[in-house]
Enzyme design. Structure first.
Site, short mmCIF file in Angstrom:
data_model
loop_
_atom_site.label_atom_id
_atom_site.label_comp_id
_atom_site.label_asym_id
_atom_site.label_seq_id
_atom_site.Cartn_x
_atom_site.Cartn_y
_atom_site.Cartn_z
N THR A 53 0.15 11.31 4.36
CA THR A 53 0.93 11.96 3.31
C THR A 53 0.31 11.78 1.93
O THR A 53 0.32 12.71 1.11
CB THR A 53 2.36 11.41 3.31
OG1 THR A 53 2.34 9.99 3.13
CG2 THR A 53 3.07 11.74 4.61
N ASP A 105 -9.68 21.78 -39.80
CA ASP A 105 -10.43 22.10 -41.00
C ASP A 105 -10.31 23.60 -41.23
O ASP A 105 -9.84 24.33 -40.36
CB ASP A 105 -11.89 21.68 -40.79
CG ASP A 105 -12.74 21.96 -42.01
OD1 ASP A 105 -12.23 21.83 -43.13
OD2 ASP A 105 -13.92 22.33 -41.84
N GLU A 121 -1.76 5.26 -3.74
CA GLU A 121 -3.18 5.04 -3.99
C GLU A 121 -3.95 6.33 -4.23
O GLU A 121 -5.07 6.31 -4.72
CB GLU A 121 -3.82 4.26 -2.83
CG GLU A 121 -3.90 5.03 -1.51
CD GLU A 121 -2.67 4.83 -0.66
OE1 GLU A 121 -2.72 5.16 0.52
OE2 GLU A 121 -1.65 4.34 -1.18
N VAL A 168 0.84 -1.20 0.00
CA VAL A 168 0.00 0.00 0.00
C VAL A 168 0.87 1.25 0.00
O VAL A 168 0.57 2.25 -0.65
CB VAL A 168 -0.96 -0.01 1.21
CG1 VAL A 168 -1.76 1.28 1.26
CG2 VAL A 168 -1.87 -1.22 1.16
N ALA A 169 1.99 1.21 0.73
CA ALA A 169 2.88 2.36 0.79
C ALA A 169 3.58 2.61 -0.54
O ALA A 169 3.77 3.75 -0.96
CB ALA A 169 3.92 2.15 1.90
N ASP A 221 -15.65 15.87 -41.24
CA ASP A 221 -14.58 15.82 -40.24
C ASP A 221 -14.79 14.71 -39.22
O ASP A 221 -13.87 14.40 -38.44
CB ASP A 221 -14.50 17.15 -39.49
CG ASP A 221 -14.16 18.31 -40.41
OD1 ASP A 221 -13.28 18.14 -41.25
OD2 ASP A 221 -14.81 19.37 -40.29
N ASN A 250 1.27 6.71 5.47
CA ASN A 250 0.79 6.66 4.10
C ASN A 250 -0.55 7.36 3.96
O ASN A 250 -0.80 8.09 2.99
CB ASN A 250 0.67 5.20 3.67
CG ASN A 250 0.65 5.04 2.18
OD1 ASN A 250 1.56 5.46 1.49
ND2 ASN A 250 -0.42 4.45 1.66
#
Length: 855
Positions: free
Chosen positions: A683, A298, A256, A251-252, A590, A680
């Site tokens: 931060t 265009d 995430e 996880v760290a 286009d 984690n």
């Protein structure tokens, strides 16, 4: 079955055909169900890593971290889905049926029906201002002129006579007629083009980079966590503790918050652009413009106003330039020294009388003058109005008594007007190549030669040139004679560039983005517009795609007479060469190119429904400046994602390094699993997300785009991560070793040092450290620091995290050392200039184009 052209279809036969062929509608993309939108969000590689980590935390009973991870997943998915739904609703509101009704002959009489109910063999009734609702063949025509620019890109309307085809989506600008429907819905010209857009657009550059990054992070995180697990078991640590520690490190190591940072950055960019009337249909499209290396566009209605304007007049006595834009009578006529006022007045007076168009003033203060009729004739009226000539007064003073309408064979239009005293004046305007010769004109051959040479010069410069002549008679003729006339002069008309387009193209070139013009128009017209806008320099090559040969597309900037399929080939070829390409367009032709480009940008007001549905970005106000703003916004988003990666990955790398190196320094288990997860959470949580709101760095648009092949960790980013991670690791291990040797609560000091130093990195990562442009980051860092202190001093958190309170002196020492995180980032930016955000492998920026001399 032969359908009589006078009586049309019967209602019964029409119902049978409608049941057999289906409604006259373009292919409609089915609505995306909510579950499919959610599933698309969950397929993100980083989300998959988080889902695996969540499953592992469930298996170990770590419900707290499970809840945190699931919260991140839910928030990220919700934001992405909500943005997509809102964009689709906005596009639906903007999209209006091109022609909601049509007039047809049914059961022998004219009736108005929904356009969707038109069937093959219906007899359409067409008049000035009507939109053709299906492909058809003309069976009756009276001076019919059709604007086909949305389908072919040609800015000049096309004359239609009996037997000529007309296509769905084109507009009748003059005359009237009847047409037998030959194809509807998917089988029509618009439908066939729409069917070319079935294939999806694929992943954007950002999505491709994040896919690679997710795989890389997943592999590295699992490998390093497995190493920590093995080392712990070798040292005799409990199996359960080391399994939880390994999961915590996974996880760290995986930031995430990255999906949330990406989504928030894109959503903020989309909101900023929505405020400027740019509707983002897919969030990654915001960032994609920041990576663009080629901007293909265009011409008609995109780079130009989509309205014809008289720019130049020539008479045998001299010339004049005409200023102004649109159909408004604003502007002035700048006469040359030799041009006498009588010649100029006679010429413009004739263009008003030999004219079937009308101009309408704006309906409100913010409105514009509009034209009904041939845009070329409307441009003549606007030019005459700048001289003070009023159409209505002139037509009352010189009433029209006879006429010969324009047709494609004669290439001219003639009218007869009664003059005071019973006299008459014949006025004729038409193509110079048919009018500037005897017997049409009775002038001196030298004058005709001079006029023909000037007409050719103006045509080569991209103008549509008309010759105007007149003849005064003593009596009123029954028909307009077209011989023996006297030349009044030439009128040069063009679809002028948008005022904003010049600055937009210049800004793109300054940013290292190569502009590319792909149009269905004539090569001379394309060259003139491209030169005026600065896309090419005078004399640069222009490719006529109707000529044989395959040019080197790496060197060409203007393509003329491009069919929809050829536009698609050009887009595919450039993408194969590794370019990141944006395509701007508004017409049906286009659509396929908009879908296949890395990002398609459609005009919202003038654009067709096909173009809007194919695009990733819709300019609701048709303002090209918004594209340049979007490029800057995209670069800001990408820079913030990289900024977060430096912050998040350096912290994660430091956590793993501390866990790997600590035991060799006598620290059996430097950090407990709960402590790793707490750091984690603080931060990578709100501070990490807040980094996504950083403003663009100064000079972002003065740098060339990043190379398309560059990894998201390229341009020295991974080296920066390592350098900063080394500082974070050294500070944390240094504090822990010193505290361990002096009998202090070393684990708690290491816990606080690692978290506080990472928060210092967040502060040092700001674009402008001394400004308050992103106050959320300051509040987020302050809040995270308070919670980090709470982890040391609040008893419930002490028990949860396994920490001890620090003495004031120890706390001050660790706090002072954590400033090294801030210093490391700032010093790294000084020692390594590429860390400031500029590309490490800049492309050569094309030289700025100098403005051409005025015509």
């Amino acid at each position: 079955m032969v359908i009589p052209t006078r009586s049309g279809l019967s209602s019964v036969e029409a119902a049978v055909r409608l049941e057999r062929d289906g409604p006259n509608l373009l292919p409609q993309k089915p609505p995306v169900p909510l579950w499919r939108r959610v599933a698309a969000q969950l397929r993100d590689p980083l989300i998959i890593v988080l889902l695996v980590a969540a499953a592992l935390t469930v298996a170990t009973g770590d419900w707290t971290d499970t809840a945190v991870i699931m919260l991140v997943i839910i928030v990220n998915t919700s934001v992405g889905v909500v943005q997509e739904v809102r964009a689709d609703r906005a596009i639906t509101a903007l999209s209006q049926l091109t022609a909601p009704t049509a007039r047809v002959i049914r059961d022998g009489s004219q009736t108005e029906i929904p356009a969707a109910d038109v069937v093959v063999s219906d007899l359409l009734v067409l008049a000035e201002g009507d939109i053709v609702v299906a492909d058809a063949t003309m069976v009756e025509s009276a001076a019919l002129l059709v604007d086909e620019s949305s389908l072919t890109g040609e800015s000049v309307p096309v004359d239609k006579t009996v037997g000529d085809p007309v296509s769905a989506g084109t507009v009748v600008v003059r005359g009237r007629g009847r047409a037998l429907v030959t194809a509807v819905g998917v089988a029509s010209a618009s439908g066939r083009i729409a069917s070319m857009m079935v294939k999806g657009a694929g992943l954007t550059p950002l999505q491709r980079r994040l896919v690679g990054l997710g795989r890389l992070l997943a592999g590295v995180a699992v490998a390093l966590s497995a190493l920590v697990l093995a080392l712990g078991l070798v040292r005799g640590q409990p199996v359960e503790l080391m399994v939880v520690t390994a999961i915590s490190l996974v996880v760290a190591a995986v930031p995430e918050s990255l999906p949330a940072v990406v989504t928030l950055s894109l959503a903020l960019g989309a909101r900023r652009m929505a405020a400027r009337n740019a509707l983002v249909r897919r969030l990654p499209a915001v960032e994609t413009l920041g990576a663009v290396t080629v901007l293909a566009t265009d011409k008609t209605g995109t780079l130009t106003e989509g309205r014809m304007v008289t720019r130049h007049v020539w008479t045998p006595t001299g010339e004049a330039a005409i200023t102004g834009s649109g159909y408004a009578p604003d502007g002035e006529i700048v006469r040359g020294d030799s041009l006498d006022s009588t010649s100029l007045t006679d010429l413009l007076l004739a263009t008003v009388l030999c004219n079937d168009a009308r101009l309408s003033p704006p309906q409100d203060l913010d409105g514009e003058w509009t034209a009904l009729g041939d845009p070329t004739e409307a441009a003549l009226l606007a030019a005459a109005a700048k001289l003070g000539l009023d159409r209505k007064q002139l037509q009352e003073r010189f009433p029209r008594v006879a006429e010969r309408p324009f047709d494609s064979e004669r290439k001219r239009m003639s009218t007869v007007h009664r003059l005071p005293g019973g006299h008459a004046r014949v006025i004729c305007k038409g193509a110079p190549e048919v009018l500037l010769h005897p017997p049409a004109l009775a002038d001196d051959p030298a004058l005709l030669t001079r006029a023909a040479e000037r007409a050719e010069q103006l045509a080569q410069a991209g103008y549509r040139v008309l010759a105007v002549a007149s003849l005064d008679l003593d009596t009123v003729p029954e028909t307009a004679p077209e011989s023996g006339l006297s030349l009044l002069g030439l009128v040069a008309i063009l679809d002028p560039p948008r005022a904003a387009a010049v600055a937009s193209i210049a800004a793109c070139k300054q940013a290292g983005i190569r502009p590319l013009l792909i149009t269905g128009d004539h090569p001379g017209t394309a060259r003139a517009i491209a030169t005026d806008l600065g896309i090419i320099a005078t004399g640069a090559p222009v490719v006529d795609l109707r000529d044989p040969g395959t040019p080197d597309r790496a060197e060409i900037s203007v393509y003329a007479r491009a069919a929809p399929g050829q536009k698609l080939e050009i887009i595919q070829d450039l993408r194969t060469r590794g370019e990141t390409l944006a395509m701007i367009g508004d017409g049906v032709n286009d659509g396929p190119a908009l879908r296949r480009a890395d990002i398609g940008v459609a005009m919202g007001k003038r654009g067709t429904e096909v173009a809007r549905q194919a695009a990733d970005l819709v300019l609701a106000d048709d303002n090209l400046d918004t594209v340049v703003a979007a490029v800057e916004e995209g670069r800001r988003v990408y820079a913030n994602i990289r900024r977060f990666l430096i912050y998040g990955l350096s912290g994660g790398a430091a956590e793993i390094a501390v866990m790997l190196l600590g035991p060799f320094a006598g620290l059996a288990l430097p950090l407990l699993p709960a402590q790793i997860l707490w750091i984690n959470l603080l931060t990578h949580g709100l501070p990490g997300v807040a980094l996504g709101g950083e403003p663009a760095r100064p000079g972002a648009m003065a740098s060339p785009p990043r190379p398309p092949s560059q990894s998201i960790l390229g341009a020295g980013l991974w080296q920066r991560i390592i350098r900063i991670a080394v500082v974070l690791t050294a500070v944390t291990l240094g504090v822990a070793i010193w505290a361990h040797q002096t009998g202090r609560p070393w684990q708690s000091m290491a816990f606080f040092a690692l978290g506080a130093t990472q928060l210092g990195v967040a502060l040092g990562s700001r674009t402008r450290p001394g400004s308050l442009a992103n106050p959320l980051l300051l509040f987020a860092v302050a809040g995270a620091l308070v919670l980090q202190l709470a982890g040391l001093y609040l008893p419930p958190l002490q028990e949860l995290l396994g920490t001890e309170p620090l003495a004031l002196g120890d706390l001050l020492i660790v706090t002072a050392l954590s400033v090294l995180g801030y210093a490391a980032v700032r010093l790294d930016r000084i020692l390594h200039p590429s860390a400031r955000g500029g590309p490490s492998n800049p492309r050569t920026t094309p030289p700025m184009h100098t403005d051409p001399p005025p015509r």
